[in-house]
Design an enzyme around this catalytic site. Structure first.
Site, PDB file in Angstrom:
ATOM      1  N   GLY A  63       4.525   2.015  -8.824  1.00  0.00           N
ATOM      2  CA  GLY A  63       4.058   2.054  -7.421  1.00  0.00           C
ATOM      3  C   GLY A  63       5.011   1.231  -6.274  1.00  0.00           C
ATOM      4  O   GLY A  63       4.760   1.392  -5.373  1.00  0.00           O
ATOM      5  N   TYR A  64       5.821   0.519  -7.033  1.00  0.00           N
ATOM      6  CA  TYR A  64       6.707  -0.469  -6.277  1.00  0.00           C
ATOM      7  C   TYR A  64       8.015   0.324  -6.070  1.00  0.00           C
ATOM      8  O   TYR A  64       8.816   0.329  -6.432  1.00  0.00           O
ATOM      9  CB  TYR A  64       7.171  -1.586  -6.919  1.00  0.00           C
ATOM     10  CG  TYR A  64       5.922  -2.782  -7.225  1.00  0.00           C
ATOM     11  CD1 TYR A  64       4.717  -2.611  -6.243  1.00  0.00           C
ATOM     12  CD2 TYR A  64       5.978  -3.573  -8.127  1.00  0.00           C
ATOM     13  CE1 TYR A  64       3.382  -3.338  -6.922  1.00  0.00           C
ATOM     14  CE2 TYR A  64       4.913  -4.410  -8.547  1.00  0.00           C
ATOM     15  CZ  TYR A  64       3.641  -4.358  -7.802  1.00  0.00           C
ATOM     16  OH  TYR A  64       2.649  -5.088  -8.105  1.00  0.00           O
TER      17      TYR A  64
END
Length: 304
Positions: A63-64
């Site tokens: 998700g980064y």
């Protein structure tokens, strides 16, 4: 470097960890673009120096930056003996669109989506396994918790991956301190927890009661990592609001506050430059900067 046993896992890890959010997210907490070659090279250099200076805990997530942080970590950490470091990544409990996945993933069960997510993470990290896979949670509701622990839920997928040796340990991350978090801790099916805990956000640890999810996780002998160690800039913003000309660097004090909590195994810190790595390693090595948290929370003054 200071090291600590990471809960019931038995793994020994550095007291500070290299957080991957700052490496993968554009303009997170400051001007930064991971697609810029100079910026990315700076993170590469920071990772390489962190390895040299004894940091062994590395935390990232798909998700980064839609996998960008994992790719950056993979570029450097794939060259290192996997037994020499502790690598943690994450997966969402279900496909909520946060990763910008292809439409067909929306039809996958939570169980299958975890399997799909991990496959992508391993490719980006260039690894056959990871030490810790965490459910990437922000806020948990009772319904979310029930789905996670239910039949063919995300936790069942994690346990299968652990049994097959694709992951060593199971964890979850949270910024909550609510019933759902306590319920997940009480399952005893998780090896580790990553909590939001710092000088501003002390909700997981109220020592004068005592009360908090950090304390409950310790009772279950979970490995405890904390995120937002330097408050993600919140404390600094506050000081600038009330003292516009304040140029003091509060980083050392904020990190030492978290490290002063003996229940914290690893304090995660986002780093983008070699200078930040050197600064943070110096801070963790300066044990004289630790404080007595019980004294800090004491409200009464003793008689002379």
């Amino acid at each position: 470097m200071e090291y600590r046993q990471f809960g019931k896992t038995g793994a020994v890890v550095s007291r500070i960890g290299f957080g991957g959010a700052a490496a993968g997210l554009k303009n997170y907490l400051g001007k930064y673009d991971p697609e810029d070659e100079e910026s990315r090279n700076s993170v590469y250099a920071a990772l390489e120096l962190a390895l040299e200076r004894g940091i062994t805990y590395y935390d990232t997530a798909p998700g980064y930056g839609g996998g960008t942080s994992e790719r950056i970590f993979g570029d450097v950490l794939s060259k290192v003996d996997p037994e020499k470091i502790f690598l943690a990544t994450k997966c969402f409990p279900s496909d909520d669109g946060s990763l910008g996945e292809r439409p067909h993933t929306r039809t996958l069960s939570d169980y299958d989506f975890v399997m799909y997510s991990v496959e992508g993470s391993l490719k980006r990290l260039r690894r056959d396994y990871v030490d810790l896979l965490q459910l990437h949670g922000n806020s948990y509701t009772k319904d979310m918790k029930d789905r996670i622990v239910g039949a063919k839920g995300a936790l069942e997928a994690l346990e299968r991956l652990k049994k097959e040796g694709i992951i060593k340990y199971i964890g979850f991350t949270t910024e909550d301190n609510n019933d759902a978090v306590y319920d997940l801790i009480r399952t005893r099916r998780f090896d580790a927890i990553q909590l939001c805990y710092n000088f501003i956000f002390q909700h997981p640890y109220e020592p004068s009661r005592p009360f908090g999810s950090l304390l409950e996780a310790e009772k279950k002998k979970m490995g405890i990592a904390t995120m937002r160690t330097t408050t993600s800039g919140t404390f600094q913003k506050w000081m600038r609001m009330i003292r516009p000309h304040d140029t003091f660097d509060y980083t050392r004090a904020l990190i030492q506050f978290v490290l002063s909590n003996e229940l914290v195994d690893v304090a995660l810190i986002g780093m983008r430059t070699p200078h930040e790595v050197l600064q943070n390693v110096d801070i963790v090595n300066d044990t004289s900067g630790r404080i007595d948290l019980d004294s800090l929370h004491e409200r009464y003054v003793g008689e002379n």
